[in-house]
Structure formats: C-alpha cells, structure tokens
Scaffold this motif. Structure first.
Motif, PDB file in Angstrom:
ATOM      1  N   THR A 175       0.799  -1.227   0.000  1.00  0.00           N
ATOM      2  CA  THR A 175       0.000   0.000   0.000  1.00  0.00           C
ATOM      3  C   THR A 175       0.833   1.278   0.000  1.00  0.00           C
ATOM      4  O   THR A 175       0.269   2.368   0.111  1.00  0.00           O
ATOM      5  N   GLY A 196       0.477   4.817  -3.230  1.00  0.00           N
ATOM      6  CA  GLY A 196      -0.186   3.530  -3.070  1.00  0.00           C
ATOM      7  C   GLY A 196      -1.658   3.614  -2.731  1.00  0.00           C
ATOM      8  O   GLY A 196      -2.300   2.596  -2.509  1.00  0.00           O
ATOM      9  N   LEU A 201       2.023   3.393  -8.795  1.00  0.00           N
ATOM     10  CA  LEU A 201       3.314   2.953  -8.262  1.00  0.00           C
ATOM     11  C   LEU A 201       4.192   2.561  -9.438  1.00  0.00           C
ATOM     12  O   LEU A 201       3.732   1.842 -10.339  1.00  0.00           O
ATOM     13  N   VAL A 242      -3.299   1.827  -8.866  1.00  0.00           N
ATOM     14  CA  VAL A 242      -3.874   1.212  -7.672  1.00  0.00           C
ATOM     15  C   VAL A 242      -5.401   1.255  -7.779  1.00  0.00           C
ATOM     16  O   VAL A 242      -5.998   2.333  -7.804  1.00  0.00           O
ATOM     17  N   SER A 269      -6.916  -0.592  -2.241  1.00  0.00           N
ATOM     18  CA  SER A 269      -5.805  -0.462  -1.296  1.00  0.00           C
ATOM     19  C   SER A 269      -6.352  -0.520   0.122  1.00  0.00           C
ATOM     20  O   SER A 269      -6.425   0.487   0.817  1.00  0.00           O
TER      21      SER A 269
END
Length: 153
Positions: free
Chosen positions: A30, A46, A52, A66, A69
């Motif tokens: 995360t 994250g 990322l 993402v 998360s």
C-alpha cells in the motif's frame, strides 16, 4: 509457498503463510516504501487512484495503477510507465491485475496472490513465473527476517 497452476488459461497464483500481522503484510503493498522492501525501488502513491512505478535498472520499469488499497485486499492494474522505459514484458502485462488478498491465519497471515491475465499463453510466462517466485520468496524472507530480496540487492 504453493506454486503455479499449469493449464494454458490459468493465472499465476501463490499462497504464502507469513509470520507477520495482516497490517504488516498489507503495508508491503500500500506504499512505495513497502513495495521497495520486497520488489524493487518504487516511487509513487499507493492509495486508490495512485500509481506505483517500480524500477528494474537496465530492464526498465513497471507501473501499476492502484485499484484497491485496503487492509485485506490490494489490487493493481499494469499500465505503461509515464516518462520511464517499460520493461520488456510491459506490452503483455498491460491491463493485467495483481491481486493481494490478506487474511489472519494461525497467528500470522495468509497472503493469496494472483496475477490475473498472466497465463501460459503469454511469451513471458516462464521468465515472469521465475521472477514472481523470486519476489514471493522475497516477501517470505521479509516477513521472517525483516529484510527482503528486492531487485537491486
């Protein structure tokens, strides 16, 4: 770690039983700092909607959007890295998803990993399976000793 499936349409999967809390395991997926501890040097955000980007030196970079998360599930979608040279398998990975399901188990955590879309039909299957096995072992080592084996170490 349990291994991979072998049918032509099956996604790469792994199940790890880790001697760490679910919160500690979730933290590995995360944040850029968490991902850097087991996969490779990572920058970015994250949080849901973030990106990322993990660098693999001369091999290029992987970028992941993402999608989820949370404390018990993290999902990334492979995208083309913006402003970085992509890894050689980026074309095959585009749109595939990396799913991390995290659950308490026997005083530790069970991590179920699935790379949805990474199947034996892809040219990179053998190399990618070898790499994922290495990085799943890196997660195990990190949970057991506090130090993983990410790219570049």
């Amino acid at each position: 770690m349990t291994g991979t499936t072998s049918t032509r349409d099956a996604d790469f999967t792994a199940v790890l039983n880790l001697p760490a809390t679910p919160a500690a395991v979730a933290a590995l997926f995360t944040s850029a700092a968490g991902v850097s501890r087991w996969w490779g040097p990572t920058e970015g955000d994250g949080a849901v909607g973030g990106t990322l980007v993990t660098g693999f030196g001369e091999h290029g970079a992987n970028a992941m959007r993402v999608l989820e998360s949370g404390p018990d599930r993290v999902v990334w979608e492979s995208i083309a890295p913006d402003g970085a040279v992509p890894t050689g398998h980026t074309r095959e990975w585009l749109g595939t998803r990396m799913e991390f399901d995290i659950a308490p188990a026997d005083g530790g955590t069970e991590l179920r990993f699935r790379h949805a879309g990474l199947t034996p039909r892809l040219d990179c299957w053998d190399a990618c399976v070898d790499a994922w096995r290495h990085f799943m072992a890196s997660i195990e080592t990190l949970a057991e000793t506090g130090t993983g084996t990410p790219f570049g170490t």
